[in-house]
Design a protein around this motif. Structure first.
Motif, short mmCIF file in Angstrom:
data_model
loop_
_atom_site.label_atom_id
_atom_site.label_comp_id
_atom_site.label_asym_id
_atom_site.label_seq_id
_atom_site.Cartn_x
_atom_site.Cartn_y
_atom_site.Cartn_z
N LEU A 193 0.88 -1.17 0.00
CA LEU A 193 0.00 0.00 0.00
C LEU A 193 0.92 1.21 0.00
N THR A 194 0.73 2.11 -0.95
CA THR A 194 1.55 3.32 -1.00
C THR A 194 0.68 4.56 -0.89
N LEU A 195 1.24 5.60 -0.32
CA LEU A 195 0.55 6.88 -0.18
C LEU A 195 1.51 7.98 -0.62
N LEU A 196 0.97 8.99 -1.28
CA LEU A 196 1.83 10.07 -1.79
C LEU A 196 1.17 11.43 -1.57
N ASP A 197 1.92 12.31 -0.90
CA ASP A 197 1.59 13.72 -0.85
C ASP A 197 2.59 14.42 -1.76
N PRO A 198 2.18 14.79 -2.99
CA PRO A 198 3.16 15.29 -3.96
C PRO A 198 3.54 16.75 -3.78
N PHE A 252 6.36 10.23 0.39
CA PHE A 252 5.93 8.93 -0.10
C PHE A 252 6.05 7.92 1.03
N SER A 253 5.00 7.11 1.22
CA SER A 253 4.97 6.10 2.27
C SER A 253 4.63 4.75 1.66
N ASP A 254 5.29 3.69 2.14
CA ASP A 254 5.11 2.35 1.61
C ASP A 254 5.01 1.38 2.78
N THR A 255 3.83 0.77 2.94
CA THR A 255 3.60 -0.10 4.10
C THR A 255 4.38 -1.40 4.04
N TYR A 270 11.35 5.11 2.91
CA TYR A 270 9.91 5.34 2.70
C TYR A 270 9.04 4.52 3.65
N SER A 271 9.61 4.02 4.71
CA SER A 271 8.83 3.24 5.68
C SER A 271 7.88 4.15 6.45
N LEU A 272 6.92 3.54 7.12
CA LEU A 272 5.95 4.33 7.90
C LEU A 272 6.63 5.04 9.06
N ASP A 291 12.20 5.64 -8.70
CA ASP A 291 11.73 6.74 -7.85
C ASP A 291 10.22 6.67 -7.79
N PRO A 292 9.64 6.08 -6.73
CA PRO A 292 8.19 5.90 -6.67
C PRO A 292 7.40 7.20 -6.55
N THR A 293 8.06 8.33 -6.26
CA THR A 293 7.34 9.60 -6.26
C THR A 293 7.07 10.09 -7.68
#
Length: 375
Positions: A42-47, A55-58, A83-85, A148-150
């Motif tokens: 699960l990834t989350l991005l505030d660009p 960028f966060s990656d569970t 990019y860990s929580l 680069d996942p962002t």
């Protein structure tokens, strides 16, 4: 490693609502693996909400824990747990792009071709809290690797996005536990349902960072990014008609400001201070306009005749913003939220003893004089 940058321009063509069968379902990924549909991460991005993308990656472990030291990510990955929580916690604006990433494309739902995803994926939070409305779609391009996942996101994925166009206050809530839920009837092309074991449930959980101060200054583009909860924060020299400004990580519940009895100390004197959530600007034609900053900013100015601090050059001003400032709940009408700052916020500034000069980049109290009329 495959360069995926050009594929990003293809993403709008492969969203639910168009014919999925009209998209090349092997773009950007290897041949489809056998076996059940699996959640990879699960990834989350505030660009754009901070001075750099968040960028966060569970799926990335906490490399500070001894049990994770020999894991593949902590041992071999040059980025390790960047990019860990723990090191990159999601924030309220991480709802800009939430991706449930799979090992292959989830093409079927209850044995039928997946036509829409509203009932397939959802988000919930541990009460008391509210869940913002999120747009949901299926993105079939992507890969399990990214330099680069962002910039180059993982995929294929179910994508959830906050829509701030209709409601600028839409976001996740700070300091809140969230769970992404998948319908068990979701399946890959072969009809094998998605795995939903303890590992998957762990991957689909995250907690947003606490309610905190993001920036502190005078409402200028050069204001410092502070990412804190208390301070003290020393600001640039403040003119007699200058105001202070802090930007918070979530929208402010306005009534929690109106009831504050604030004072600034200047030497042995105190000056009453008013806190408002809106900035009144005078445009180039001399017309007033309101800038609401999605309700994230708090502006502090002297509640005195003429909006002047009344201090001599070199005197230090100190304002303490109490922790009672509250966020808004992510529900209809945005009532009072359940989160406050972890502690008081202390702001310090040396006074210039003179009015701001022409072209001063900071916020002037003369531009705040009618702020109470801003919506």
């Amino acid at each position: 490693m495959r360069n995926l940058l050009p594929l990003r321009s293809l993403l709008p063509l492969c969203l639910v609502g168009l014919s999925l069968w009209g998209c090349d379902n092997h773009i950007g990924q290897d041949s489809e693996p056998q076996g059940p549909l699996q959640v990879r991460r699960l990834t989350l991005l505030d660009p754009s909400g901070r001075d750099h993308p968040i960028f966060s990656d569970t799926s990335i472990p906490d490399c500070s824990l001894p049990e994770n030291q020999d894991s593949l990510a902590c041992h071999n990955d040059p980025q390790k747990d960047r990019y860990s929580l723990r090191r990159s916690p999601p924030n309220p604006d991480s709802a800009a792009e939430i991706r449930v990433v799979f090992n292959k494309i989830p093409l079927l739902f209850d044995g039928m071709a997946l036509e829409q995803v509203d009932g397939v994926v959802g988000i919930a939070c541990a009460a008391p809290c509210g869940v913002p409305p999120l747009k949901k779609s299926l993105v079939i391009i992507g890969s399990d690797v990214s330099f680069d996942p962002t910039v180059v996101p993982y995929g294929p994925a179910l994508l959830l996005r906050a829509d701030t166009a209709l409601d600028p206050l839409t976001a996740l809530e700070p300091g809140t536990d969230y769970q992404i839920n998948l319908d068990p009837h979701l399946a890959g092309r072969d009809g094998v349902p998605v795995e939903q074991d303890d590992r998957v449930q762990f991957l689909l959980r995250f907690t947003t960072e606490p309610f905190l101060v993001v920036r502190a200054g005078r409402g200028a583009p050069a204001d410092a990014w502070v990412y804190g909860t208390a301070g003290p924060y020393r600001l640039d020299p403040l003119p007699e008609d200058g105001a202070l400004a802090v930007v918070l990580s979530a929208s402010v519940y306005e009534p929690s400001l109106s009831g504050l009895a604030l004072q600034a100390s200047i030497g042995d004197r105190v000056v009453p201070v008013r806190a408002v959530p809106n900035q009144l600007l005078i445009d180039k034609d001399g017309m007033p306009r309101c800038k609401n900053d999605r309700g994230r900013a708090v502006y502090l100015y002297p509640d005195t005749p003429g909006r002047l601090w009344g201090g001599a050059a070199g005197e230090e001003l100190q304002v303490t913003l109490p922790a009672a400032i509250r966020d808004v709940e992510q529900s209809t009408g945005h009532p009072a939220g359940h989160h406050t700052l972890a502690g008081v916020v202390v702001l310090l500034a040396s006074l210039t003893g003179a009015a701001a000069g022409k072209g001063d980049p900071g916020l002037l109290t003369v531009a705040l004089s009618a702020t109470i009329d801003c919506p």
